[in-house]
Design an enzyme around this catalytic site. Structure first.
Site, PDB file in Angstrom:
ATOM      1  N   ALA A  86       1.933   4.104   3.345  1.00  0.00           N
ATOM      2  CA  ALA A  86       1.373   3.510   4.556  1.00  0.00           C
ATOM      3  C   ALA A  86       2.442   3.051   5.535  1.00  0.00           C
ATOM      4  O   ALA A  86       2.145   2.383   6.515  1.00  0.00           O
ATOM      5  CB  ALA A  86       0.463   2.344   4.178  1.00  0.00           C
ATOM      6  N   GLY A  87       3.706   3.380   5.262  1.00  0.00           N
ATOM      7  CA  GLY A  87       4.770   3.016   6.193  1.00  0.00           C
ATOM      8  C   GLY A  87       5.399   1.671   5.899  1.00  0.00           C
ATOM      9  O   GLY A  87       6.247   1.202   6.657  1.00  0.00           O
TER      10      GLY A  87
ATOM     11  N   PRO B 275       0.838  -1.216   0.000  1.00  0.00           N
ATOM     12  CA  PRO B 275       0.000   0.000   0.000  1.00  0.00           C
ATOM     13  C   PRO B 275       0.866   1.257   0.000  1.00  0.00           C
ATOM     14  O   PRO B 275       1.940   1.270   0.603  1.00  0.00           O
ATOM     15  CB  PRO B 275      -0.816  -0.118   1.291  1.00  0.00           C
ATOM     16  CG  PRO B 275      -0.132  -1.134   2.131  1.00  0.00           C
ATOM     17  CD  PRO B 275       0.622  -2.040   1.203  1.00  0.00           C
ATOM     18  N   LEU B 276       0.389   2.289  -0.684  1.00  0.00           N
ATOM     19  CA  LEU B 276       1.189   3.512  -0.861  1.00  0.00           C
ATOM     20  C   LEU B 276       1.125   4.420   0.354  1.00  0.00           C
ATOM     21  O   LEU B 276       0.050   4.679   0.871  1.00  0.00           O
ATOM     22  CB  LEU B 276       0.630   4.326  -2.036  1.00  0.00           C
ATOM     23  CG  LEU B 276       1.078   3.938  -3.444  1.00  0.00           C
ATOM     24  CD1 LEU B 276       0.325   2.728  -3.924  1.00  0.00           C
ATOM     25  CD2 LEU B 276       0.903   5.101  -4.360  1.00  0.00           C
TER      26      LEU B 276
ATOM     27  N   GLY C  39       7.091   1.147   3.110  1.00  0.00           N
ATOM     28  CA  GLY C  39       8.234   1.346   2.215  1.00  0.00           C
ATOM     29  C   GLY C  39       7.945   1.125   0.741  1.00  0.00           C
ATOM     30  O   GLY C  39       8.798   0.649  -0.011  1.00  0.00           O
TER      31      GLY C  39
ATOM     32  N   ASP D 164      15.257   2.511   4.519  1.00  0.00           N
ATOM     33  CA  ASP D 164      14.256   1.843   3.667  1.00  0.00           C
ATOM     34  C   ASP D 164      14.887   1.266   2.406  1.00  0.00           C
ATOM     35  O   ASP D 164      14.602   0.143   1.998  1.00  0.00           O
ATOM     36  CB  ASP D 164      13.187   2.845   3.203  1.00  0.00           C
ATOM     37  CG  ASP D 164      12.236   3.239   4.314  1.00  0.00           C
ATOM     38  OD1 ASP D 164      12.645   3.195   5.485  1.00  0.00           O
ATOM     39  OD2 ASP D 164      11.087   3.594   4.001  1.00  0.00           O
TER      40      ASP D 164
ATOM     41  N   SER E  93       7.697   3.386  -1.505  1.00  0.00           N
ATOM     42  CA  SER E  93       8.544   4.262  -2.322  1.00  0.00           C
ATOM     43  C   SER E  93       9.909   3.625  -2.543  1.00  0.00           C
ATOM     44  O   SER E  93      10.404   3.556  -3.668  1.00  0.00           O
ATOM     45  CB  SER E  93       8.690   5.644  -1.677  1.00  0.00           C
ATOM     46  OG  SER E  93       9.310   5.563  -0.414  1.00  0.00           O
TER      47      SER E  93
HETATM   48  N1  LIG Z   1       2.653   1.304  -7.090  1.00  0.00           N
HETATM   49  C1  LIG Z   1       3.204   2.510  -7.229  1.00  0.00           C
HETATM   50  N2  LIG Z   1       3.181   3.146  -8.422  1.00  0.00           N
HETATM   51  C2  LIG Z   1       3.742   4.352  -8.551  1.00  0.00           C
HETATM   52  N3  LIG Z   1       4.317   5.058  -7.557  1.00  0.00           N
HETATM   53  C3  LIG Z   1       4.358   4.481  -6.357  1.00  0.00           C
HETATM   54  C4  LIG Z   1       3.807   3.186  -6.124  1.00  0.00           C
HETATM   55  N4  LIG Z   1       4.003   2.871  -4.824  1.00  0.00           N
HETATM   56  C5  LIG Z   1       4.635   3.936  -4.267  1.00  0.00           C
HETATM   57  N5  LIG Z   1       4.862   4.899  -5.165  1.00  0.00           N
HETATM   58  C6  LIG Z   1       5.465   6.215  -4.894  1.00  0.00           C
HETATM   59  O1  LIG Z   1       5.815   6.263  -3.511  1.00  0.00           O
HETATM   60  C7  LIG Z   1       5.045   7.284  -2.825  1.00  0.00           C
HETATM   61  C8  LIG Z   1       4.735   6.847  -1.406  1.00  0.00           C
HETATM   62  O2  LIG Z   1       5.934   6.846  -0.660  1.00  0.00           O
HETATM   63  P1  LIG Z   1       6.023   7.287   0.849  1.00  0.00           P
HETATM   64  O3  LIG Z   1       5.227   8.516   1.080  1.00  0.00           O
HETATM   65  O4  LIG Z   1       7.462   7.305   1.225  1.00  0.00           O
HETATM   66  O5  LIG Z   1       5.301   6.118   1.632  1.00  0.00           O
HETATM   67  P2  LIG Z   1       5.740   4.610   1.839  1.00  0.00           P
HETATM   68  O6  LIG Z   1       7.132   4.493   1.357  1.00  0.00           O
HETATM   69  O7  LIG Z   1       5.603   4.389   3.309  1.00  0.00           O
HETATM   70  O8  LIG Z   1       4.768   3.767   1.105  1.00  0.00           O
HETATM   71  C9  LIG Z   1       3.831   7.469  -3.717  1.00  0.00           C
HETATM   72  O9  LIG Z   1       3.277   8.762  -3.546  1.00  0.00           O
HETATM   73  C10 LIG Z   1       4.424   7.293  -5.102  1.00  0.00           C
HETATM   74  O10 LIG Z   1       5.093   8.447  -5.530  1.00  0.00           O
HETATM   75  C1  LIG Z   2      10.390   8.394   8.633  1.00  0.00           C
HETATM   76  C2  LIG Z   2      11.488   7.591   7.953  1.00  0.00           C
HETATM   77  O1  LIG Z   2      12.448   7.215   8.948  1.00  0.00           O
HETATM   78  C3  LIG Z   2      10.935   6.295   7.348  1.00  0.00           C
HETATM   79  C4  LIG Z   2       9.856   6.479   6.316  1.00  0.00           C
HETATM   80  O2  LIG Z   2       9.327   5.229   5.926  1.00  0.00           O
HETATM   81  P1  LIG Z   2       8.075   5.141   4.920  1.00  0.00           P
HETATM   82  O3  LIG Z   2       8.466   5.854   3.673  1.00  0.00           O
HETATM   83  O4  LIG Z   2       6.924   5.762   5.614  1.00  0.00           O
HETATM   84  O5  LIG Z   2       7.877   3.681   4.690  1.00  0.00           O
HETATM   85  C5  LIG Z   2      12.161   8.474   6.905  1.00  0.00           C
HETATM   86  C6  LIG Z   2      13.481   7.933   6.391  1.00  0.00           C
HETATM   87  O6  LIG Z   2      14.138   7.122   7.084  1.00  0.00           O
HETATM   88  O7  LIG Z   2      13.906   8.371   5.302  1.00  0.00           O
HETATM   89 MG   LIG Z   3       8.758   5.839   1.685  1.00  0.00          MG
END
Ligand SMILES: Nc1ncnc2c1ncn2[C@@H]1O[C@H](COP(=O)(O)OP(=O)(O)O)[C@@H](O)[C@H]1O
Ligand SMILES: C[C@@](O)(CCOP(=O)(O)O)CC(=O)O
Ligand SMILES: [Mg+2]
Length: 327
Positions: A114-115, A111-112, A117, A163, A119
């Site tokens: 949502a913590g 899931p995007l 990783g 990450d 991205s």
């Molecule tokens: N399936 C996907 N397709 C395109 N971009 C994605 C996808 N998954 C994640 N991303 C990119 O990563 C971002 C989310 O990253 P972030 O806020 O760091 O949260 P996390 O890494 O916890 O999921 C999204 O806004 C998008 O830019």
């Molecule tokens: C808050 C942080 O420690 C982790 C972020 O993790 P995520 O992108 O929310 O999965 C930021 C980082 O380490 O770059």
């Molecule tokens: Mg991230």
């Protein structure tokens, strides 16, 4: 055409504080992002069906102008595309092909925002697939390093290596500043994840913690205290003393909460898991919304989370010992 995949992760300990040089222990989990890269004449075409903005395609012309196929505000599209754009810049640099064009297809079970990783997993898999497509193969550490530069650029210079290193090499890892290591002998911890269906803005949450830390000594002390929790946790890791690990996870959550990065739904899920007997529960990643991780050998926390209002999905997460790989 090359497809690569890379795993998402949960933080056992240490998110946020890791940005300021404290140690952290993220663990790769068996949920992956898959990225297919195909070389094309010029420009960049990205298909990301899981990206909300309800799945859209963005085409860039040679000048780098984005032309999305949905009505969306430009800053929204740019924010969503930041990670892929920066990943492609890294690929062009690594392969010495400044004008290389790509068609990039992203599919992800993470899931995007949502913590977990997403991205890092997307960036790591994209760098691997696109460099291989041009006949260059980078080591997982090189991919991790380039992926870190991407996260750092998108998060306004405020990111850790945690990450991206974890996603590139897999397993449980320890990151402290530039020092990134694999932790051996950790085994499969009984992780249970609760997901509230929401997301947090990593860049904004990191900036919020930075502001608190700059303004108040007690906030800086809170960040250091997270480092102390991690150091203590390291002594317990690798033993089967889940009670102590859980207690430290609970403490870690409290400190993150003090730094303002928890939310009502994250707290609700944390307490639902604890009340059901989980030995520990904390938010994972940047916070604001998204996921918690609990430690529970029985199925009780999992079942409780499934019936907790505000918890949209609950599942077990197995440690993924494999990092980035070609599919
Ligand atoms: N399936 C996907 N397709 C395109 N971009 C994605 C996808 N998954 C994640 N991303 C990119 O990563 C971002 C989310 O990253 P972030 O806020 O760091 O949260 P996390 O890494 O916890 O999921 C999204 O806004 C998008 O830019
Ligand atoms: C808050 C942080 O420690 C982790 C972020 O993790 P995520 O992108 O929310 O999965 C930021 C980082 O380490 O770059
Ligand atoms: Mg991230």
């Amino acid at each position: 055409m090359v497809t690569s995949s890379a795993p998402g992760k949960v933080y056992l300990f240490g998110e946020h504080a890791v940005v300021y040089g404290e140690p952290a222990v993220p663990c790769a989990i068996e949920r992956r992002a898959r990225v297919t890269a195909t070389e094309r004449e010029d420009g960049l075409r990205v298909h990301a069906d899981d990206l909300k903005l309800d799945g859209f395609t963005v085409e860039y012309d040679g000048d780098g102008d984005a032309r999305p196929d949905v009505e969306a505000e430009r800053p929204l599209v740019e924010a969503a595309m930041g990670y892929v754009n920066e990943a492609v810049s890294q690929v062009r640099e690594a392969t010495d092909a400044p004008d290389a064009g790509f068609e990039i297809q992203i599919e992800s079970d993470i899931p995007l925002g949502a913590g977990l990783g997403s991205s890092a997993a997307v960036v790591v898999a994209a760098i691997d697939a696109a460099t291989r497509e041009l006949g260059v193969s980078l080591s997982p550490r090189e991919i991790a390093d380039r992926a870190y530069r991407v996260e750092s650029a998108v998060q306004d210079g405020q990111a850790s290596r945690a990450d991206t290193f974890c996603s590139a090499v897999g397993g449980a890892v320890r990151v402290e500043g530039d020092d990134c290591r694999t932790l051996d002998g950790i085994g499969n911890l009984p992780f249970v994840i609760g997901f509230d269906g929401g997301a947090g803005d990593t860049g904004a949450l990191v900036a919020g913690v930075r502001r608190l830390r700059d303004e108040h000594d007690f906030a800086a002390d809170t960040v250091s205290a997270i480092g102390d929790v991690v150091r203590e946790g390291e002594n317990v890791l690798g033993t089967d003393d889940y009670e102590s690990l859980g207690e430290l996870m609970n403490f870690n959550h409290g400190l993150l909460s003090a730094l303002g990065v928890s939310s009502r739904s994250l707290d609700t899920m944390v307490w639902a898991a604890r009340d059901a007997g989980a030995v520990g529960a904390k938010l994972t990643g940047a916070g604001g919304g998204g996921c918690i991780v609990a430690l529970d050998e029985s199925d009780d926390a999992l079942t409780a989370l499934k019936y907790t209002p505000g918890c949209e999905d609950a599942f077990r997460a197995e440690l993924d010992t494999e990092g980035v790989r070609r599919e």
